[in-house]
Write an enzyme that holds these catalytic residues in place. Sequence first.
Site, mmCIF file in Angstrom:
data_model
loop_
_atom_site.group_PDB
_atom_site.id
_atom_site.type_symbol
_atom_site.label_atom_id
_atom_site.label_comp_id
_atom_site.label_asym_id
_atom_site.label_seq_id
_atom_site.Cartn_x
_atom_site.Cartn_y
_atom_site.Cartn_z
ATOM 1 N N HIS A 107 4.939 2.225 -14.117
ATOM 2 C CA HIS A 107 4.144 2.521 -12.920
ATOM 3 C C HIS A 107 3.545 3.924 -13.008
ATOM 4 C CE1 HIS A 107 3.292 2.806 -8.535
ATOM 5 N NE2 HIS A 107 3.703 4.058 -8.700
ATOM 6 N N GLU A 108 4.372 4.901 -13.424
ATOM 7 C CA GLU A 108 3.885 6.280 -13.527
ATOM 8 C C GLU A 108 2.835 6.433 -14.626
ATOM 9 O OE1 GLU A 108 4.595 8.619 -11.381
ATOM 10 O OE2 GLU A 108 5.885 7.184 -10.321
ATOM 11 N N ASP A 190 1.112 -0.297 -9.564
ATOM 12 C CA ASP A 190 2.023 -1.441 -9.552
ATOM 13 C C ASP A 190 1.445 -2.599 -10.363
ATOM 14 O OD1 ASP A 190 3.896 -0.155 -7.998
ATOM 15 O OD2 ASP A 190 3.245 -1.061 -6.112
#
Length: 253
Positions: A107-108, A190
């Site tokens: 996600h990051e 996401d």
Amino acid sequence: MHFLTNNSEQVILGTKTQETQETQETQETQETQDVQHGQTLKRDVEALAAQEKFPLDKLFVIDGSKRSSHSNAYFLGLPWGSKQIVIYDTLIAQSKNVKEVVAVLGHEIGHWYLSHTTKLLVINQAHIFSIFTLFSAFVKNKSLYNSFGFYNEYPILIGFMLFGDVLKPTDAIMGFLMNLLSRTYEYQADAYATKLGYGKELKVSLITLHKENLGALNVDWLYSAYSYNHPHLTERINYIDEVEQKLKLEKKE
């Protein structure tokens, strides 16, 4: 009154020695498992970074557990340089397996790949610059001072206070738009992690993070849209489900 015999003392000492040895063996086994777990996590994170061409320089684990049970993961670094990934030890401890931690990092990395941090930095700097520009024009407006009874002098402090009052409604709208943009970026990150194949693990990690960070369980969607810069847990899980469903349909076609 009962007195211990030498044989009884030997039995007690022998039991204590055995318990000490078992404790030491348990600690050594746990330490070995932690080292293996850390090596696996490091290997998987580095593999993901290499796969997505993320310029990973260093990987850190910080002892967030000494301060609170709050858990998170993020990356540091200038837009054009190498990056450092930081993982809370609480996130590792609260996750059931390595893939759940890697899902959060996916996600990051999605934020990096989609240039979210750079875009937000530019927007925030432009916002600050526009505020200073408006302020410089605002304090030179003599008619505004005259409306509040200042005719012969124009105190900069009064101008600053009046500007703050005028800026509040505009800033509220700007804050809402920034939250809306931030929420959009979270959805995109996401989706990025889900397309990497971490949808299931990401949902489990989000639930764990929400529970351990004591997030609200039930939030009105309108209040969430105005007040939160991240979508609520249920909104994110529903969105990940939608992305997974779309991916399944695309594979069938």
